[in-house]
Scaffold this motif. Structure first.
Motif, PDB file in Angstrom:
ATOM      1  N   ARG A 322       0.816  -1.214   0.000  1.00 15.59           N
ATOM      2  CA  ARG A 322       0.000   0.000   0.000  1.00 15.59           C
ATOM      3  C   ARG A 322       0.853   1.269   0.000  1.00 15.59           C
ATOM      4  O   ARG A 322       0.323   2.380   0.137  1.00 15.59           O
ATOM      5  CB  ARG A 322      -0.914   0.004   1.226  1.00 15.59           C
ATOM      6  N   ALA A 323       2.164   1.130  -0.149  1.00 13.92           N
ATOM      7  CA  ALA A 323       3.058   2.295  -0.114  1.00 13.92           C
ATOM      8  C   ALA A 323       2.863   3.147  -1.366  1.00 13.92           C
ATOM      9  O   ALA A 323       2.644   2.632  -2.462  1.00 13.92           O
ATOM     10  CB  ALA A 323       4.509   1.843  -0.021  1.00 13.92           C
ATOM     11  N   VAL A 324       2.948   4.463  -1.184  1.00 11.57           N
ATOM     12  CA  VAL A 324       2.738   5.376  -2.315  1.00 11.57           C
ATOM     13  C   VAL A 324       3.930   5.394  -3.257  1.00 11.57           C
ATOM     14  O   VAL A 324       3.829   5.922  -4.370  1.00 11.57           O
ATOM     15  CB  VAL A 324       2.438   6.809  -1.816  1.00 11.57           C
ATOM     16  N   SER A 325       5.067   4.829  -2.829  1.00 12.33           N
ATOM     17  CA  SER A 325       6.247   4.779  -3.694  1.00 12.33           C
ATOM     18  C   SER A 325       7.151   3.646  -3.221  1.00 12.33           C
ATOM     19  O   SER A 325       7.090   3.229  -2.064  1.00 12.33           O
ATOM     20  CB  SER A 325       7.024   6.102  -3.643  1.00 12.33           C
ATOM     21  N   PRO A 326       8.022   3.134  -4.105  1.00 19.93           N
ATOM     22  CA  PRO A 326       8.983   2.117  -3.674  1.00 19.93           C
ATOM     23  C   PRO A 326       9.889   2.615  -2.550  1.00 19.93           C
ATOM     24  O   PRO A 326      10.293   1.845  -1.683  1.00 19.93           O
ATOM     25  CB  PRO A 326       9.792   1.828  -4.948  1.00 19.93           C
ATOM     26  N   GLU A 327      10.199   3.922  -2.565  1.00 21.05           N
ATOM     27  CA  GLU A 327      11.074   4.478  -1.526  1.00 21.05           C
ATOM     28  C   GLU A 327      10.431   4.376  -0.154  1.00 21.05           C
ATOM     29  O   GLU A 327      11.088   4.015   0.833  1.00 21.05           O
ATOM     30  CB  GLU A 327      11.408   5.941  -1.848  1.00 21.05           C
ATOM     31  N   VAL A 328       9.138   4.694  -0.071  1.00 19.73           N
ATOM     32  CA  VAL A 328       8.428   4.595   1.211  1.00 19.73           C
ATOM     33  C   VAL A 328       8.355   3.143   1.660  1.00 19.73           C
ATOM     34  O   VAL A 328       8.584   2.816   2.827  1.00 19.73           O
ATOM     35  CB  VAL A 328       7.016   5.211   1.096  1.00 19.73           C
ATOM     36  N   GLY A 329       8.056   2.239   0.727  1.00 14.94           N
ATOM     37  CA  GLY A 329       7.996   0.823   1.074  1.00 14.94           C
ATOM     38  C   GLY A 329       9.328   0.300   1.562  1.00 14.94           C
ATOM     39  O   GLY A 329       9.393  -0.456   2.540  1.00 14.94           O
ATOM     40  N   GLN A 330      10.419   0.698   0.925  1.00 16.32           N
ATOM     41  CA  GLN A 330      11.743   0.232   1.315  1.00 16.32           C
ATOM     42  C   GLN A 330      12.120   0.751   2.696  1.00 16.32           C
ATOM     43  O   GLN A 330      12.805   0.043   3.458  1.00 16.32           O
ATOM     44  CB  GLN A 330      12.789   0.672   0.282  1.00 16.32           C
ATOM     45  N   LYS A 331      11.686   1.955   3.038  1.00 16.65           N
ATOM     46  CA  LYS A 331      11.974   2.495   4.374  1.00 16.65           C
ATOM     47  C   LYS A 331      11.379   1.585   5.451  1.00 16.65           C
ATOM     48  O   LYS A 331      12.007   1.350   6.491  1.00 16.65           O
ATOM     49  CB  LYS A 331      11.408   3.912   4.510  1.00 16.65           C
ATOM     50  N   LEU A 332      10.184   1.031   5.204  1.00 20.23           N
ATOM     51  CA  LEU A 332       9.573   0.128   6.179  1.00 20.23           C
ATOM     52  C   LEU A 332      10.331  -1.203   6.247  1.00 20.23           C
ATOM     53  O   LEU A 332      10.565  -1.737   7.340  1.00 20.23           O
ATOM     54  CB  LEU A 332       8.106  -0.111   5.830  1.00 20.23           C
ATOM     55  N   VAL A 333      10.746  -1.726   5.105  1.00 18.66           N
ATOM     56  CA  VAL A 333      11.538  -2.955   5.092  1.00 18.66           C
ATOM     57  C   VAL A 333      12.847  -2.749   5.847  1.00 18.66           C
ATOM     58  O   VAL A 333      13.277  -3.608   6.634  1.00 18.66           O
ATOM     59  CB  VAL A 333      11.816  -3.407   3.642  1.00 18.66           C
ATOM     60  N   ASP A 334      13.489  -1.605   5.648  1.00  8.69           N
ATOM     61  CA  ASP A 334      14.742  -1.301   6.345  1.00  8.69           C
ATOM     62  C   ASP A 334      14.540  -1.250   7.856  1.00  8.69           C
ATOM     63  O   ASP A 334      15.404  -1.689   8.624  1.00  8.69           O
ATOM     64  CB  ASP A 334      15.318   0.025   5.850  1.00  8.69           C
ATOM     65  N   VAL A 335      13.404  -0.708   8.295  1.00  8.01           N
ATOM     66  CA  VAL A 335      13.080  -0.677   9.723  1.00  8.01           C
ATOM     67  C   VAL A 335      13.037  -2.094  10.282  1.00  8.01           C
ATOM     68  O   VAL A 335      13.603  -2.382  11.342  1.00  8.01           O
ATOM     69  CB  VAL A 335      11.730   0.037   9.961  1.00  8.01           C
ATOM     70  N   MET A 336      12.388  -3.013   9.576  1.00  8.71           N
ATOM     71  CA  MET A 336      12.261  -4.388  10.061  1.00  8.71           C
ATOM     72  C   MET A 336      13.608  -5.093  10.084  1.00  8.71           C
ATOM     73  O   MET A 336      13.908  -5.866  11.006  1.00  8.71           O
ATOM     74  CB  MET A 336      11.266  -5.161   9.194  1.00  8.71           C
ATOM     75  N   HIS A 337      14.459  -4.825   9.096  1.00 10.42           N
ATOM     76  CA  HIS A 337      15.796  -5.415   9.098  1.00 10.42           C
ATOM     77  C   HIS A 337      16.609  -4.901  10.282  1.00 10.42           C
ATOM     78  O   HIS A 337      17.378  -5.649  10.895  1.00 10.42           O
ATOM     79  CB  HIS A 337      16.510  -5.105   7.777  1.00 10.42           C
ATOM     80  N   TRP A 338      16.450  -3.601  10.601  1.00 11.20           N
ATOM     81  CA  TRP A 338      17.155  -3.046  11.757  1.00 11.20           C
ATOM     82  C   TRP A 338      16.736  -3.781  13.033  1.00 11.20           C
ATOM     83  O   TRP A 338      17.582  -4.114  13.879  1.00 11.20           O
ATOM     84  CB  TRP A 338      16.862  -1.550  11.898  1.00 11.20           C
TER      85      TRP A 338
END
Length: 510
Positions: A322-338
């Motif tokens: 549901r992310a408005v852009s790949p950049e926003v979606g990747q920021k959430l994935v990066d949070v989970m990896h952290w």
């Protein structure tokens, strides 16, 4: 529908291999086609409606919540003894399900307080922030001089009816801490509260020799001119600082009281979404009902903030779609990896959450808890992902990276600008978060009736069939508007909200 006619279980998705008990079910209770309970099933817990082989995924909400650790037969209780975490691939599919949000034709309004800079407040407090734990007691003594006494009825603020109170926000850190991100995070949190629209005036009190120097806080957060700052060592000690703080509050009370409420659009709502003490009903009643209300907030032009990263783990792929852009979606994935790296480094596991109380209420794995918790955010697009306590500037559904511990998560959301908070609970969490009013949503009727003095909304009517998720969501949205207009919540009536201030502490204590 009459509650008596309700089936004994709830099936959430046709693909699910489990159903949820509406109430305690004795052995032999029919729960599906040719399936009956093999043992007593607690309320809110899961029953298998088909066979699962060892290692096979188990689904709820149509999504994987774990894997069978042994063979599970139809009618058996499904919980921690036979279901556990496991790894599986997630299709992040950035933006695949994003779609335009349909705005309402005529946006709602509430009676808000418009500050000189145009920001809208829902409450009108005078705040005291502390740079370090060493100044906590002094701050509390200043606030105590203006606290209403519920036993005697004495009210030092009676002559200033438009001032909601004087609140001291104290914490356990500020010194003996590592520099870098831990200090920056604390300063970002304190700066967010100092700038909050629900404060008319703010005092910052330090000791004088701490790591978190007030001068550095003011400069880094650009707070100069916004508040009065005092250092106990420079003021000449505790008594003199307390008196100076009391004198300052008395000086500004008349000015703080000169506010009036006026109609403002619901687009000025910035709502923090929280849950605590969750149970097996959380993902069925209160969380999806709050999600329906969240969709209304966004459709009216406002903002909702979901947080608690560990309680989104395993379900983040549904948000990235549901992310408005790949950049926003990747920021959430990066949070989970952290978080995966952080818990590994600390010798912990992501599945250490759910808590014992969550499990007693029917939740088994963090995957199951996450799928229920994410329902609070409704169905609109994910427009941004922000760091802890970072200012939220986008309208719509925003995710903030926070721990799963609700006081810490809520503190970050309010620092980010939330002027309203909605908190769902199944076990019965009691919570407030000054200067932002907290609305408490009960997932089930028995707990609501037992703790009615603490709960604002009963969402258990969804289980009994008295109301739909959308109907309860509409009730919650109406209560949001009333609360933002000044109606007090149950937690405010009990004066919750100061002691719950809990910045996220990172790094070593030196």
């Amino acid at each position: 529908m009459d509650a008596v006619t309700q089936p004994p279980v709830i099936r959430l998705n046709p693909e699910d291999g489990v159903v949820i008990a509406r109430q305690v079910l004795p052995p032999g209770t029919p729960v599906g086609a040719g399936v009956s309970t093999a043992a007593r099933i607690p309320a809110g817990h899961k029953i298998a409606v088909r066979r699962h082989g060892k290692g096979e995924p188990v689904r709820r909400y149509g999504q994987i919540i774990g894997f069978a650790t042994e063979e599970i037969l139809p009618g058996q209780w499904v919980h921690t003894h036979n279901l556990a975490m496991g790894d599986f691939s997630r299709d992040y599919a950035f933006g695949q399900d994003a779609k335009p949000t349909e705005p309402v034709p005529v946006p709602a309004t509430f009676q808000g307080i418009v500050r000189a800079d145009g920001r809208v407040a829902t409450r009108n407090y005078i705040g005291i922030i502390t740079s370090v734990n060493c100044s906590a007691h002094v701050a509390e003594l200043i606030a105590l001089a203006f606290r209403r006494n519920p036993l005697t009825g004495e009210d030092p603020l009676a002559a200033w009816p438009n001032v909601d109170g004087v609140v001291a926000l104290t914490h356990k850190t500020g010194c003996g801490m590592t520099q870098g991100e831990p200090l920056a995070l604390l300063r970002r949190t304190l700066g967010g509260f100092a700038r909050h629209a629900n404060f008319s005036h703010v005092i910052a009190i330090g000791l004088g020799c701490e790591v978190n120097q007030i001068g550095g806080l003011l400069e880094e957060q650009r707070l100069s001119g916004r508040l009065r700052n005092m250092a106990i060592q420079e003021m000449g000690g505790s008594r003199k600082t307390v008196q100076a703080g009391i004198d300052f509050v008395r000086e500004v009370l008349d000015e703080a009281n000169r506010v009036t409420r006026q109609p403002v659009p619901a687009s000025e709502l910035c709502v923090a979404l929280q849950c605590g003490g969750s149970d097996g009903y959380s993902g069925i009643t209160a969380n999806p009902a709050l999600g329906a209300a969240s969709d209304l907030v966004v459709r009216h032009g406002g903002t909702v903030i979901l947080s608690e990263s560990p309680e989104t783990y395993g379900a983040e792929h549904l948000f990235t779609r549901r992310a408005v852009s790949p950049e926003v979606g990747q920021k959430l994935v990066d949070v989970m990896h952290w978080w995966e790296e952080y818990t590994k480094r600390e010798g912990a596991e992501m599945d250490a959450n759910p808590s014992p109380g969550n499990k007693l209420g029917g939740l088994t794995t963090i995957l199951e808890k996450s799928l229920g918790a994410m329902a609070k955010a409704g169905s609109t697009n994910l427009v941004d992902v922000v760091r802890y306590a970072e200012p939220v500037t986008k309208k719509g559904f925003v995710f903030m990276d926070t721990p799963g511990y609700d006081p810490v998560g809520a503190t970050g959301q309010v620092a980010g600008g939330a002027n309203l908070l909605c908190f769902t609970t199944g076990r019965g969490s009691v919570f407030g978060c000054k200067p932002t009013p907290s609305i408490k949503l009960a997932t089930n009727t028995p707990m609501y009736e037992r703790m009615e003095e603490d709960m604002d909304v009963n969402c258990g009517t969804i289980v009994t069939g008295e109301e739909t998720v959308q109907q309860v969501g509409a009730r919650i949205f109406d209560l949001m508007l009333a609360t933002a207009s000044g109606q007090r919540t149950k937690s405010e009536a009990f004066d919750f909200g100061a002691a719950e201030f809990a910045p996220w502490v990172l790094g070593a204590t030196m």
